[in-house]
Design a protein around this motif. Structure first.
Motif, mmCIF file in Angstrom:
data_model
loop_
_atom_site.group_PDB
_atom_site.id
_atom_site.type_symbol
_atom_site.label_atom_id
_atom_site.label_comp_id
_atom_site.label_asym_id
_atom_site.label_seq_id
_atom_site.Cartn_x
_atom_site.Cartn_y
_atom_site.Cartn_z
ATOM 1 N N PRO A 5 -48.194 -29.204 15.039
ATOM 2 C CA PRO A 5 -48.226 -29.323 16.500
ATOM 3 C C PRO A 5 -48.101 -30.755 16.989
ATOM 4 O O PRO A 5 -47.766 -30.981 18.154
ATOM 5 N N LEU A 6 -48.343 -31.736 16.097
ATOM 6 C CA LEU A 6 -48.243 -33.139 16.492
ATOM 7 C C LEU A 6 -46.905 -33.752 16.106
ATOM 8 O O LEU A 6 -46.738 -34.979 16.207
ATOM 9 N N PHE A 7 -45.972 -32.907 15.712
ATOM 10 C CA PHE A 7 -44.676 -33.442 15.297
ATOM 11 C C PHE A 7 -43.998 -34.156 16.471
ATOM 12 O O PHE A 7 -43.865 -33.603 17.578
ATOM 13 N N GLY A 8 -43.583 -35.392 16.256
ATOM 14 C CA GLY A 8 -42.896 -36.178 17.261
ATOM 15 C C GLY A 8 -43.786 -37.155 18.002
ATOM 16 O O GLY A 8 -43.281 -38.054 18.682
ATOM 17 N N TRP A 9 -45.118 -36.987 17.904
ATOM 18 C CA TRP A 9 -45.996 -37.892 18.651
ATOM 19 C C TRP A 9 -45.925 -39.316 18.124
ATOM 20 O O TRP A 9 -45.851 -40.276 18.908
ATOM 21 N N ASP A 10 -45.967 -39.480 16.815
ATOM 22 C CA ASP A 10 -45.949 -40.827 16.260
ATOM 23 C C ASP A 10 -44.687 -41.567 16.683
ATOM 24 O O ASP A 10 -44.740 -42.754 17.044
#
Length: 285
Positions: A5-10
């Protein structure tokens, strides 16, 4: 394997990390990341509500996105313009997303210090409650407005042109008048005079174009009196049904005989003079 679900945040945060000046910037970057995950693309800053169609769409926050205390960002989704506003007030960031087409708006209010703990580091360090925040942004800010249907001129026109569309029942709505092409036995025209045997009493007081007739006061000597039932001692007669059957009724005038012949005056009311010897001549002394 379930998607992260945190894919792309970094990657999103790395592109703006050098621009972060205050805690509210972290919240706007986080909201922007959630918007891009939903498919929205930014086309710049400002609150211009028109689209030319040749705007450059990007997943990256535009230059100058946090130069001011408040935020105004423009997004596009499926050819529709969305404007994101962020207002800093008394330690709270009030965010609303407006769809320019019909001015539909969704809102979200966040306590800045309670939500953002750091302006750098991992997402868990900056936003300890990021899971709940992600859910609230998706539910209250994004899905509320992107899933809401728009009201376009095309749908309004098609609704007006439906010939057999049934209107909702409204107890205050006056029934429509019958079509002039032919009679409608199930629809009575409320604007026409009442049919017999209802007397057309009072219409001339309300309608200046009404045919001749009495006003609100019924004339007992007029042509509508019942000649077959002259009444009980009243010149001109009481209307039929004025005295219920079997009820006691004391006449207050002499009974009348048959109606006078045409051209002759009716007899006078005998009550206009006292009877001979009926009263004491000294009654007023």
């Amino acid at each position: 394997m379930a998607a992260d679900p945190l894919f792309g945040w970094d990657l999103t945060f790395k592109t703006v990390e050098k621009d972060i000046k205050r805690k509210s910037d972290v919240l706007i970057a986080f909201i922007h990341w959630n918007l891009t995950k939903r498919g929205l693309r930014t086309i710049g800053i400002g609150d211009e509500r028109t689209l030319s169609g040749d705007e450059d769409k990007s997943e990256v926050l535009p230059t100058g996105w946090n130069d001011k205390d408040n935020y105004t960002l423009r997004y596009v989704l499926e050819g529709k313009l969305y404007i994101l506003h962020g207002l800093n007030t008394d330690g709270t960031l009030i965010v609303n997303l407006m769809r320019s087409e019909d001015l539909a708006v969704s809102n979200l209010a966040l306590k800045i210090d309670d939500t953002v703990k750091e302006t750098s580091g991992s997402i868990a360090q900056m936003l300890p409650g990021y899971k709940d925040l992600m859910y609230n942004v998706k539910r209250d800010l994004i899905d509320t407005i992107t899933d809401r249907p728009t009201t376009t001129a095309e749908t309004q026109t098609s609704t007006r042109n439906e010939p057999n569309r049934r209107l909702p029942d409204d107890p205050l709505r006056v029934p429509s008048r019958p079509h002039p092409s032919g009679p409608h036995p199930d629809t009575r025209d409320l604007w026409e005079p009442p049919t017999a045997p209802l007397p057309n009493i009072g219409r001339s007081d309300l309608d200046p174009f009404a045919p001749g007739g009495g006003g609100m006061l019924f004339n007992p000597f007029g042509p509508r009196r019942d000649l077959e039932n002259p009444g009980l001692g009243v010149p001109g007669g009481l209307p039929r049904g004025a005295v219920p059957p079997g009820a006691r009724f004391d006449p207050f005038g002499p009974p009348l005989g048959p109606p006078p012949a045409p051209g002759r005056r009716p007899p006078p009311d005998a009550d206009h003079l006292p009877p001979p010897g009926g009263f004491n001549d000294h009654m007023f002394m």
